[in-house]
Motif scaffolding. Sequence first.
Motif, mmCIF file in Angstrom:
data_model
loop_
_atom_site.group_PDB
_atom_site.id
_atom_site.type_symbol
_atom_site.label_atom_id
_atom_site.label_comp_id
_atom_site.label_asym_id
_atom_site.label_seq_id
_atom_site.Cartn_x
_atom_site.Cartn_y
_atom_site.Cartn_z
ATOM 1 N N SER A 89 -6.168 -5.690 1.164
ATOM 2 C CA SER A 89 -4.910 -5.485 0.451
ATOM 3 C C SER A 89 -4.311 -4.254 1.330
ATOM 4 O O SER A 89 -4.401 -3.794 1.805
ATOM 5 C CB SER A 89 -5.657 -4.731 -0.846
ATOM 6 N N ASP A 90 -2.922 -4.591 0.729
ATOM 7 C CA ASP A 90 -2.007 -3.645 1.632
ATOM 8 C C ASP A 90 -1.861 -2.072 0.846
ATOM 9 O O ASP A 90 -1.582 -1.348 1.443
ATOM 10 C CB ASP A 90 -0.455 -3.968 1.408
ATOM 11 N N LEU A 91 -2.718 -2.110 -0.285
ATOM 12 C CA LEU A 91 -2.678 -0.806 -1.040
ATOM 13 C C LEU A 91 -3.874 0.044 -0.565
ATOM 14 O O LEU A 91 -4.772 -0.522 0.248
ATOM 15 C CB LEU A 91 -3.323 -1.009 -2.592
ATOM 16 N N THR A 92 -3.792 1.404 -0.502
ATOM 17 C CA THR A 92 -4.579 2.193 0.189
ATOM 18 C C THR A 92 -5.235 3.130 -0.695
ATOM 19 O O THR A 92 -6.488 3.889 -0.226
ATOM 20 C CB THR A 92 -4.088 3.008 1.367
ATOM 21 N N LYS A 93 -4.536 3.522 -1.710
ATOM 22 C CA LYS A 93 -5.009 4.672 -2.562
ATOM 23 C C LYS A 93 -6.051 4.129 -3.453
ATOM 24 O O LYS A 93 -6.091 3.092 -4.057
ATOM 25 C CB LYS A 93 -3.969 5.502 -3.494
ATOM 26 N N HIS A 94 -7.076 4.959 -3.966
ATOM 27 C CA HIS A 94 -8.120 4.776 -4.871
ATOM 28 C C HIS A 94 -7.588 4.100 -5.923
ATOM 29 O O HIS A 94 -8.138 2.774 -6.385
ATOM 30 C CB HIS A 94 -9.015 5.807 -4.893
ATOM 31 N N MET A 95 -6.875 4.744 -6.932
ATOM 32 C CA MET A 95 -6.368 4.359 -8.222
ATOM 33 C C MET A 95 -5.511 3.092 -7.910
ATOM 34 O O MET A 95 -5.523 2.129 -8.843
ATOM 35 C CB MET A 95 -5.705 5.433 -8.951
ATOM 36 N N GLU A 96 -4.610 2.930 -7.062
ATOM 37 C CA GLU A 96 -3.815 1.809 -6.861
ATOM 38 C C GLU A 96 -4.681 0.401 -6.639
ATOM 39 O O GLU A 96 -4.416 -0.410 -7.358
ATOM 40 C CB GLU A 96 -3.220 1.778 -5.533
ATOM 41 N N LEU A 97 -5.947 0.661 -5.989
ATOM 42 C CA LEU A 97 -7.049 -0.294 -5.649
ATOM 43 C C LEU A 97 -7.602 -0.654 -7.373
ATOM 44 O O LEU A 97 -7.739 -1.941 -7.505
ATOM 45 C CB LEU A 97 -7.831 -0.035 -4.623
ATOM 46 N N VAL A 98 -8.030 0.358 -7.791
ATOM 47 C CA VAL A 98 -8.675 0.305 -9.081
ATOM 48 C C VAL A 98 -7.636 -0.483 -9.980
ATOM 49 O O VAL A 98 -8.108 -1.589 -10.685
ATOM 50 C CB VAL A 98 -9.104 1.551 -9.651
#
Length: 67
Positions: A33-42
């Motif tokens: 995923s291009d997302l890297t922050k914990h809550m973004e991924l959650v």
Amino acid sequence: MTEPVKGPASYFPSIEKKYGRPIGEWQELIRSSDLTKHMELVNWLKSEHGMGHGHANALVAHTLKEG
């Protein structure tokens, strides 16, 4: 006698059963995923894959901890 699994990994059997994919596949999705922050991924797992908060949180926490 082996110690029971604790922490985020304790959710893995129910994640595999409920969502029908092995943990390795979920981890690959998270890593790619291009997302890297914990809550973004959650939030992404919840919105795009219908995962519950506890399962998504455990999976992301464990995956990010691995590096």
